[in-house]
Design a protein around this motif. Sequence first.
Motif, PDB file in Angstrom:
ATOM      1  N   MET A   1       0.939  -1.230   0.087  1.00  0.00           N
ATOM      2  CA  MET A   1      -0.058   0.176   0.102  1.00  0.00           C
ATOM      3  C   MET A   1       0.969   1.250  -0.112  1.00  0.00           C
ATOM      4  O   MET A   1       1.817   1.580   0.972  1.00  0.00           O
ATOM      5  N   ALA A   2       0.571   2.153  -0.885  1.00  0.00           N
ATOM      6  CA  ALA A   2       1.336   3.514  -1.096  1.00  0.00           C
ATOM      7  C   ALA A   2       0.961   4.307   0.045  1.00  0.00           C
ATOM      8  O   ALA A   2      -0.264   4.365   0.787  1.00  0.00           O
ATOM      9  N   ARG A   3       1.881   5.011   0.635  1.00  0.00           N
ATOM     10  CA  ARG A   3       1.616   6.122   1.579  1.00  0.00           C
ATOM     11  C   ARG A   3       2.058   7.500   1.283  1.00  0.00           C
ATOM     12  O   ARG A   3       2.591   7.400   0.612  1.00  0.00           O
ATOM     13  N   ASP A   4       0.896   8.365   1.980  1.00  0.00           N
ATOM     14  CA  ASP A   4       1.256   9.931   1.707  1.00  0.00           C
ATOM     15  C   ASP A   4       2.513  10.275   2.443  1.00  0.00           C
ATOM     16  O   ASP A   4       3.090   9.770   3.418  1.00  0.00           O
ATOM     17  N   VAL A   5       3.379  11.277   1.644  1.00  0.00           N
ATOM     18  CA  VAL A   5       4.447  11.472   2.077  1.00  0.00           C
ATOM     19  C   VAL A   5       4.398  13.250   2.320  1.00  0.00           C
ATOM     20  O   VAL A   5       3.862  13.833   1.561  1.00  0.00           O
ATOM     21  N   GLN A   6       5.156  13.424   3.467  1.00  0.00           N
ATOM     22  CA  GLN A   6       5.198  14.947   3.793  1.00  0.00           C
ATOM     23  C   GLN A   6       6.797  15.153   3.902  1.00  0.00           C
ATOM     24  O   GLN A   6       7.382  14.133   4.348  1.00  0.00           O
ATOM     25  N   ILE A   7       7.317  16.094   3.285  1.00  0.00           N
ATOM     26  CA  ILE A   7       8.680  16.605   3.385  1.00  0.00           C
ATOM     27  C   ILE A   7       8.733  17.382   4.456  1.00  0.00           C
ATOM     28  O   ILE A   7       7.876  18.481   4.470  1.00  0.00           O
ATOM     29  N   THR A   8       9.725  17.373   5.352  1.00  0.00           N
ATOM     30  CA  THR A   8       9.894  18.556   6.569  1.00  0.00           C
ATOM     31  C   THR A   8      11.147  19.002   6.382  1.00  0.00           C
ATOM     32  O   THR A   8      12.262  18.200   6.329  1.00  0.00           O
ATOM     33  N   PHE A   9      11.101  20.147   6.584  1.00  0.00           N
ATOM     34  CA  PHE A   9      12.507  21.132   6.739  1.00  0.00           C
ATOM     35  C   PHE A   9      12.715  21.505   8.149  1.00  0.00           C
ATOM     36  O   PHE A   9      11.560  22.147   8.628  1.00  0.00           O
ATOM     37  N   ASP A  10      13.837  21.160   8.863  1.00  0.00           N
ATOM     38  CA  ASP A  10      14.127  21.965   9.997  1.00  0.00           C
ATOM     39  C   ASP A  10      14.531  23.322   9.678  1.00  0.00           C
ATOM     40  O   ASP A  10      15.477  23.321   8.753  1.00  0.00           O
ATOM     41  N   CYS A  11      14.388  24.350  10.485  1.00  0.00           N
ATOM     42  CA  CYS A  11      14.597  25.809   9.845  1.00  0.00           C
ATOM     43  C   CYS A  11      14.673  26.645  11.156  1.00  0.00           C
ATOM     44  O   CYS A  11      14.240  26.465  12.122  1.00  0.00           O
ATOM     45  N   ALA A  12      15.225  27.974  10.796  1.00  0.00           N
ATOM     46  CA  ALA A  12      15.063  29.228  11.771  1.00  0.00           C
ATOM     47  C   ALA A  12      14.176  29.829  11.595  1.00  0.00           C
ATOM     48  O   ALA A  12      13.435  30.324  12.475  1.00  0.00           O
ATOM     49  N   ASP A  13      13.355  29.944  10.230  1.00  0.00           N
ATOM     50  CA  ASP A  13      12.403  30.821  10.235  1.00  0.00           C
ATOM     51  C   ASP A  13      11.265  30.342   9.124  1.00  0.00           C
ATOM     52  O   ASP A  13      11.549  30.392   7.937  1.00  0.00           O
ATOM     53  N   PRO A  14      10.428  29.449   9.759  1.00  0.00           N
ATOM     54  CA  PRO A  14       9.365  28.677   9.113  1.00  0.00           C
ATOM     55  C   PRO A  14       8.815  29.511   7.936  1.00  0.00           C
ATOM     56  O   PRO A  14       8.726  29.174   6.807  1.00  0.00           O
ATOM     57  N   ALA A  15       8.337  30.933   8.183  1.00  0.00           N
ATOM     58  CA  ALA A  15       7.496  31.830   7.285  1.00  0.00           C
ATOM     59  C   ALA A  15       8.261  31.921   6.079  1.00  0.00           C
ATOM     60  O   ALA A  15       7.856  32.010   4.835  1.00  0.00           O
ATOM     61  N   ALA A  16       9.465  32.633   6.297  1.00  0.00           N
ATOM     62  CA  ALA A  16      10.311  32.955   5.119  1.00  0.00           C
ATOM     63  C   ALA A  16      10.692  31.627   4.450  1.00  0.00           C
ATOM     64  O   ALA A  16      10.442  31.867   2.948  1.00  0.00           O
ATOM     65  N   LEU A  17      10.981  30.382   4.877  1.00  0.00           N
ATOM     66  CA  LEU A  17      11.535  29.312   4.076  1.00  0.00           C
ATOM     67  C   LEU A  17      10.271  28.913   3.529  1.00  0.00           C
ATOM     68  O   LEU A  17      10.360  28.275   2.180  1.00  0.00           O
ATOM     69  N   SER A  18       9.191  28.835   4.001  1.00  0.00           N
ATOM     70  CA  SER A  18       7.892  28.177   3.287  1.00  0.00           C
ATOM     71  C   SER A  18       7.513  29.204   2.159  1.00  0.00           C
ATOM     72  O   SER A  18       7.400  28.608   0.786  1.00  0.00           O
ATOM     73  N   ALA A  19       7.772  30.398   2.238  1.00  0.00           N
ATOM     74  CA  ALA A  19       7.618  31.373   1.064  1.00  0.00           C
ATOM     75  C   ALA A  19       8.307  31.102   0.149  1.00  0.00           C
ATOM     76  O   ALA A  19       7.868  31.070  -1.056  1.00  0.00           O
TER      77      ALA A  19
END
Length: 145
Positions: A1-19
């Motif tokens: 069964m295939a699974r959903d995948v989430q990619i996670t980044f550890d970072c200092a500024d989540p708002a800026a890096l997500s943008a």
Amino acid sequence: MARDVQITFDCADPAALSAFWAEALGYELQAPPTGFESWEQALEAMNVPPERRNDASAIVDPDGAGPRVFFQRVPEGKQIKNRVHLDVRAAPGLEGDERMAALEKEAERLVSHGATRLERFEPAPPLGAGWIVLADPEGNEFCLD
């Protein structure tokens, strides 16, 4: 069964890096919970103190096909080269000079959004199509290919 995948980044500024990554991938910021017009409104209602409101952020594929990308604040900075990285497919189906020109154009665009150019690898047929290595605003390496 295939699974959903989430990619996670550890970072200092989540708002800026997500943008940045929303721009790089053609994604959008994840919408706030139902009943809220903004994340700020939702976090206020959840009694999240202002200094904790940039602890996390997420982006999603507007078409729903790609994985969710999650950004979480961590206290330590990046220490070494990534062991896993993203390849951003910026020139699918293109070859040779046309491919490298498309990659260069995308590299320029992403540098204007905070990326750092690291290295260019020239095409080496039959297997090497050429690619450009960049780093996001927090130094995480990724390839344009």
